[in-house]
Design a protein around this motif. Structure first.
Motif, short mmCIF file in Angstrom:
data_model
loop_
_atom_site.label_atom_id
_atom_site.label_comp_id
_atom_site.label_asym_id
_atom_site.label_seq_id
_atom_site.Cartn_x
_atom_site.Cartn_y
_atom_site.Cartn_z
N ASN A 20 -7.53 -5.19 6.90
CA ASN A 20 -6.44 -4.65 6.10
C ASN A 20 -6.70 -4.79 4.61
OD1 ASN A 20 -4.00 -3.39 5.87
ND2 ASN A 20 -2.79 -5.27 5.97
N SER A 21 -7.94 -5.14 4.25
CA SER A 21 -8.25 -5.41 2.85
C SER A 21 -8.59 -4.12 2.12
CB SER A 21 -9.41 -6.40 2.77
OG SER A 21 -10.56 -5.83 3.35
N GLY A 22 -8.66 -4.26 0.78
CA GLY A 22 -9.04 -3.12 -0.04
C GLY A 22 -7.84 -2.38 -0.57
N SER A 23 -8.06 -1.58 -1.59
CA SER A 23 -6.96 -0.83 -2.18
C SER A 23 -6.64 0.40 -1.37
CB SER A 23 -7.34 -0.44 -3.61
OG SER A 23 -8.50 0.35 -3.60
N PRO A 24 -5.39 0.85 -1.38
CA PRO A 24 -5.00 2.00 -0.58
C PRO A 24 -5.40 3.31 -1.24
CG PRO A 24 -3.15 1.21 -1.86
CD PRO A 24 -4.28 0.26 -2.11
N VAL A 25 -5.41 4.36 -0.46
CA VAL A 25 -5.64 5.69 -1.00
C VAL A 25 -4.42 6.08 -1.82
CG1 VAL A 25 -6.03 8.10 -0.46
CG2 VAL A 25 -7.10 6.31 0.93
N ASN A 26 -4.63 6.54 -3.02
CA ASN A 26 -3.52 6.83 -3.92
C ASN A 26 -3.15 8.31 -3.86
OD1 ASN A 26 -1.59 6.79 -5.84
ND2 ASN A 26 -2.93 6.24 -7.56
N ASP A 27 -2.52 8.69 -2.74
CA ASP A 27 -1.99 10.04 -2.62
C ASP A 27 -0.48 9.99 -2.87
OD1 ASP A 27 -1.51 8.61 -0.39
OD2 ASP A 27 -1.79 10.27 1.03
N ASN A 229 0.96 -3.99 0.64
CA ASN A 229 2.37 -4.12 1.01
C ASN A 229 2.65 -5.49 1.64
OD1 ASN A 229 2.43 -1.51 0.13
ND2 ASN A 229 2.74 -0.59 2.15
N PHE A 230 2.31 -6.53 0.90
CA PHE A 230 2.46 -7.90 1.39
C PHE A 230 3.92 -8.29 1.49
CE2 PHE A 230 2.54 -12.55 0.29
CZ PHE A 230 2.01 -12.99 1.50
N VAL A 231 4.30 -8.88 2.64
CA VAL A 231 5.69 -9.28 2.86
C VAL A 231 5.82 -10.76 3.26
CG1 VAL A 231 6.62 -6.99 3.39
CG2 VAL A 231 5.55 -8.34 5.21
N GLY A 232 4.75 -11.54 3.09
CA GLY A 232 4.85 -12.97 3.33
C GLY A 232 4.43 -13.40 4.71
N ALA A 281 16.84 -6.30 -4.11
CA ALA A 281 15.96 -5.14 -4.18
C ALA A 281 16.50 -4.12 -3.20
CB ALA A 281 14.53 -5.53 -3.84
N LEU A 282 15.98 -2.90 -3.29
CA LEU A 282 16.39 -1.82 -2.40
C LEU A 282 15.19 -0.95 -2.09
CD1 LEU A 282 18.59 -0.01 -1.00
CD2 LEU A 282 18.80 1.17 -3.20
N GLY A 283 14.98 -0.67 -0.81
CA GLY A 283 13.90 0.22 -0.43
C GLY A 283 13.16 -0.25 0.81
N ALA A 284 12.78 0.70 1.68
CA ALA A 284 12.01 0.37 2.87
C ALA A 284 10.57 0.06 2.49
CB ALA A 284 12.06 1.54 3.85
N ILE A 285 9.90 -0.75 3.31
CA ILE A 285 8.52 -1.15 3.07
C ILE A 285 7.66 -0.59 4.20
CG2 ILE A 285 6.92 -3.07 2.74
CD1 ILE A 285 9.34 -4.76 1.91
N PRO A 286 6.81 0.41 3.93
CA PRO A 286 5.98 0.99 4.99
C PRO A 286 4.75 0.13 5.28
CG PRO A 286 5.53 2.10 2.92
CD PRO A 286 6.64 1.09 2.64
N ASN A 287 4.34 0.11 6.53
CA ASN A 287 3.08 -0.54 6.93
C ASN A 287 2.87 -1.89 6.26
OD1 ASN A 287 2.35 1.84 8.44
ND2 ASN A 287 1.80 2.79 6.50
N PRO A 288 3.78 -2.83 6.48
CA PRO A 288 3.69 -4.12 5.78
C PRO A 288 2.53 -4.97 6.29
CG PRO A 288 5.39 -4.21 7.45
CD PRO A 288 4.92 -2.79 7.42
N THR A 289 2.07 -5.87 5.43
CA THR A 289 1.07 -6.86 5.81
C THR A 289 1.72 -8.23 5.88
OG1 THR A 289 -0.76 -5.65 4.80
CG2 THR A 289 -1.09 -8.00 5.16
N TRP A 290 1.65 -8.83 7.07
CA TRP A 290 2.15 -10.19 7.26
C TRP A 290 0.95 -11.11 7.44
CZ3 TRP A 290 7.62 -10.21 7.79
CH2 TRP A 290 8.20 -8.98 8.11
#
Length: 910
Positions: A20-27, A229-232, A281-290
């Motif tokens: 899950n490492s590395g930067s995401p595609v910026n689309d 998308n780190f969520v702890g 805060a407000l907003g859904a978090i897609p594809n989170p990393t735990w």
């Protein structure tokens, strides 16, 4: 000012590689920014922030530095939630508003649970879905929430929530300047109304000061590789610690930084403080990393929905464990409910692992590499049921599948297994299979013994009257009259219709549970047609249907198994309409109810074990007896829970006892005392209210051979009240002390099995906030560090009612002890010698002149003063210290040796 005295655990740094490492595609999608009053839109998609640090000397829980990328945008509160805003939505828990404008002051003294309830209330107010779900809530006397049972965070829901640590740091880094926030230099040691210090570059206030802030994350290790998308932490782990961020009005700007994740003391979900608040805060978090507590990415997150006491009421004991296969990770996972924390532990392994079964003592798990209904090779393994899955042992036979533990007549353990778990529909093929038994003791397999032909992997009854098998047909091997199953006759039940997931009860009732394919026989029994696996069916010893339970709407059952331990419960998985095994549930055959235990993505083959040790009686309620620790209490209760078990076990031989705070706990190694049988009953934040309670009600009532009392004198602790150090953090959080109190502290003798009940109450072995064991309470050698001040030394007036009350308690304990002929040794523990160059006695004050007066007054009492601090003029070297006011193992060795020498020379009163 009140402080909660619990101390930070120093994590051992681990790191792991991740796909899950590395930067995401910026689309980046097209922005659709909707203004929301009181909130700032954060354009984070494609951006990243750095969490943690690589700075030498930082807490290991803050290391290493980890980059976290975002693939989403979100909103964040422009300021901390105010008292007025909070009171408007939480009327039942309204707080007193302080500050220049009252309602505009930040809400403080709220728990993480309070913040969650506020977030849900705001979501409802704005007609949004709630982000947090839970099954029940409990509240303290002030109306503050101290527990939310079954709390689940739904990161994919767009509603109000606490910000993640990554979100908080990204926003705070946009113009970070602690000098401009409300801090210890400019605040006069009090919080100020929100928005009265300068905003940062994107218009957000008070992130570098005013009050410390809750964020959403469970505390876990970081990893070196980047994440997205780190969520702890995936769950509370063994620590149960939450992340808090920022600085407060009591922190110096120079030590306020972006990477710190905690407070001076341990922060758990029920923590409160007058310097701790939150923003939303407000907003859904897609594809989170735990991440798990070892810093490894969790490919599949499992969320528990059952509390410890719920499981205790079901099984009758704290000793219960749920084991299952996480199919996405291809690993076994388990929850040890007896540990006191609800954490899903995954045994990281590359093996296939199906059909787990827990040993009768709950310490091991057996499993097979083959699965029911499938042909092919399979092996049986046994390993310890711990985080490492240690002591792995393989049964060295050609083929073995679906193991089930059993007890032999001599009390030894054995495993029943089958030579194949393949389709049992063909009679001739089934006859070539066989059922076997192999002893397993002392970590080794014995010699396998064939029981009979046919693969009866559904179980062999304790009565030896029946064995069952599933996977296409429901087969049974039934004993003839007057015979046993070894002489049994193979028969096919359920009219030859398809059946699977067969399990035979282990309670002597010889009932069989199974699932079918919506067959005619089942439909006639139920009175209506149903889909495949939509009904759990129960048959008696003759194969006749006696009960049926419907799956919850939208789900079907799979992987049904009787609960191990002889209860009227069945554990199973629930599959959704797409066939994904989303939940593990507990089915109560007494009322046909179905309760969710955990939920995830693909959870297979659950096994729920519980001990048969149930000491409850009319005289002993094990819901309360000896329960001196629960995860809702501060972790200092865990230390005291360990001490209380030793107290009850060793009460008849103890001749010396020590009472005090963590300074005593870490400096005095009682097992090294030679002159006496000593018990060190000190615990973190041990202050005079708690110390005197333990002395009067336990020590005096039960230590009949007591000769010496070692009593800590820490002048700074005389200004800490009993509510924040004893009553509200331990006494009101666990039932054990009140239970003892309601039974007059057992002065007329303990009820039968009381000590046995204490031994099995919750005690998480790894839930520590410092690197020590619960057996020795010794800290590693470190250094004194730098002298720091966590409280203004002038904030400890001599005319304080708290001081006067504590000092009276101190003198009272000494007077009672001396009246009874007990020698009293008053100890003063070393702190950083650098405090001698300041006006403060130590890390929490008070003025040095006040401390001198206090210690001089002690000298005038009928005690032996053992002062190893000497106002900084001591000989405890740097390597003998762990931090500014605690000794390390080397320091404890010197302190204990010197105290033991003093005790050996004492002339004891007759």
């Amino acid at each position: 000012m009140r402080y909660f005295s619990f101390f930070m655990f120093i994590f051992a740094l681990l790191s792991a590689c991740s796909d899950n490492s590395g930067s995401p595609v910026n689309d980046e999608p097209e922005k659709n920014i909707v203004p929301i009053k009181g909130f700032v839109f954060v354009d984070a998609h494609g951006q990243s922030t750095f969490l943690g640090t690589d700075v030498s000397g930082a807490r290991q829980s803050d290391m290493p530095q980890m980059e976290s990328f975002f693939t989403y945008d979100f909103y964040i509160g422009e300021h901390e939630v105010t008292c007025g805003e909070y009171n408007a939505l939480r009327k039942d828990a309204a707080a007193k508003c302080e500050g220049l404008y009252g309602d505009k002051s930040p809400i403080t003294n709220v728990t993480f649970y309070d913040a969650v309830l506020y977030a849900n209330a705001k979501s409802k107010q704005d007609l949004l879905d709630t982000v947090y779900t839970y099954t029940s809530a409990s509240f303290d006397a002030s109306g503050s929430c101290d527990n939310l049972t079954g709390l689940v965070f739904h990161e994919n829901v767009k509603g109000y929530r606490l910000p993640t640590e990554a979100e908080w740091v990204y926003v705070a880094s946009q113009g970070w300047n602690p000098e401009k926030g409300w801090n210890s230099i400019n605040s006069e040691y009090k919080f100020h109304d929100v928005g009265t210090s300068p905003a940062n570059e994107i218009g957000v206030y008070d992130m570098a000061g005013n009050v410390l802030e809750w964020v959403n994350d469970w505390l876990t290790y970081f990893k070196k590789e980047p994440v997205t998308n780190f969520v702890g932490g995936a769950d509370e782990g063994s620590l149960g610690e939450r992340v808090v961020k920022g600085g407060s009005y009591r922190n110096e700007p120079s030590v306020t930084n972006l990477y710190s994740r905690g407070d001076v003391y341990t922060v758990i979900s029920s923590t409160k403080g007058d310097y701790l608040g939150f923003r939303l805060a407000l907003g859904a978090i897609p594809n989170p990393t735990w991440l798990d507590e070892n810093g490894s990415v969790k490919e599949s997150v499992v969320k528990s929905q059952v509390a410890i006491f719920e499981m205790k009421r079901i099984t009758g004991t704290f000793e219960s464990k749920l084991v299952f296969r996480n199919d996405l990770a291809s690993n076994l996972s388990f929850i040890d409910f007896g540990s006191g924390v609800i954490s899903v532990v995954e045994i990281d392994d590359t093996q296939k692992a199906y059909h787990p079964d827990v040993s009768p003592d709950g310490k091991r798990v057996a499993y097979s590499t083959g699965v029911e209904g499938m042909n092919g090779p399979s092996s049986v393994y046994v390993r310890n049921l711990d985080a490492k899955g240690s002591d792995l042992v393989k049964l060295e036979v050609e083929n073995a599948a679906i193991p089930r533990w059993t007890l032999l007549e001599n009390g030894d353990t054995a495993i029943v297994y089958v030579s194949s778990a393949a389709n049992n529909k063909d009679d001739a093929t089934f006859a070539t299979m066989s059922t076997w038994k192999v002893p397993f003791n002392n970590g080794k397999f014995g010699k396998p013994q064939k029981l009979f032909d046919g693969a009866y992997h559904g179980g062999v009854s304790l009565t030896k009257q029946i064995a069952v098998s599933g996977a296409r047909l429901l087969r049974a091997r039934v004993a003839p009259r007057g015979k046993t199953v070894f002489n049994g006759i193979d028969t096919v039940w359920y009219g030859g219709e398809q059946a699977c997931n067969v399990s035979l009860a282990n309670d002597g009732s010889d009932r069989t549970v199974f699932l079918d394919f919506g067959g005619k026989t089942g439909a006639e029994f139920v009175g209506q047609s149903y889909r495949t696996h939509e009904r759990l069916l129960v048959a008696d010893v003759k194969g006749n249907l006696i009960q049926s339970v419907a799956a919850p709407k939208g789900y079907t059952f799979d992987h049904t198994e009787w609960v191990l331990g002889g209860t009227n419960y069945v554990v199973a998985t629930l599959a959704n309409a797409s066939g994904a095994h989303e939940k593990i549930v507990l089915i109560n055959l007494s009322d046909n109810s179905v309760k969710t235990l955990v939920e995830g993505e693909e959870l297979w083959h659950p096994c729920l074990w519980h001990s048969k040790n149930n000491y409850s009686s009319e005289e002993l309620d094990t819901d309360s007896a000896g329960v001196y620790y629960l995860s809702s209490a501060y972790y200092s209760a865990l230390e005291l829970r360990v001490k209380m078990q030793r107290f009850w076990e060793e009460r008849d031989s103890i001749t010396a006892v020590a009472l005090g705070s963590s300074r005593t706990m870490f400096a005095l190694h009682d097992k090294s005392i030679k002159s006496h049988h000593m018990l060190n009953m000190a615990y973190s934040a041990g202050q005079m209210t708690g110390m005197s309670y333990l002395f009067i009600h336990y020590v005096l009532n039960h230590l009949k051979n007591l000769k010496v009392l070692v009593l800590e004198m820490s002048p700074d602790f005389l200004w800490y009240d009993g509510f924040s150090t004893w009553i509200n953090v331990i006494y009101n959080k666990v039932p054990g002390f009140k239970y003892d109190e309601n039974h007059e502290f057992w002065v007329n003798g303990l009820p039968e099995h009381f000590v046995d009940a204490v031994k099995v109450t919750p005690r998480p072995e790894t839930a520590l906030q410092h690197p020590y064991t619960l057996e020795d309470f010794l800290l590693p050698d470190n250094s004194w560090g730098f002298p720091v001040f966590l409280k203004d030394s002038t904030d400890s007036p001599k005319n304080s009612p708290v001081f006067e009350e504590n000092y009276l308690y101190f003198k009272y304990v000494i007077k009672v002890a001396r009246t009874l002929g007990i020698k009293v040794v008053v100890t003063v523990y070393p702190q950083h010698p650098g405090y001698a160059e300041t006006g403060s006695f130590g890390v929490y004050g008070p003025k040095r002149s006040y401390a001198m007066d206090i210690i001089d007054s002690v000298k005038a009492m009928d005690v032996i003063l053992f002062d190893e601090n000497k106002f900084g003029a001591h000989d405890y070297t740097d390597e003998m210290a762990y931090n500014v006011d605690h000794l390390s193992t080397l320091g404890a060795k010197q302190f204990t040796r010197r105290l033991d020498s003093l005790l050996s020379e004492l002339k004891l009163d007759k």
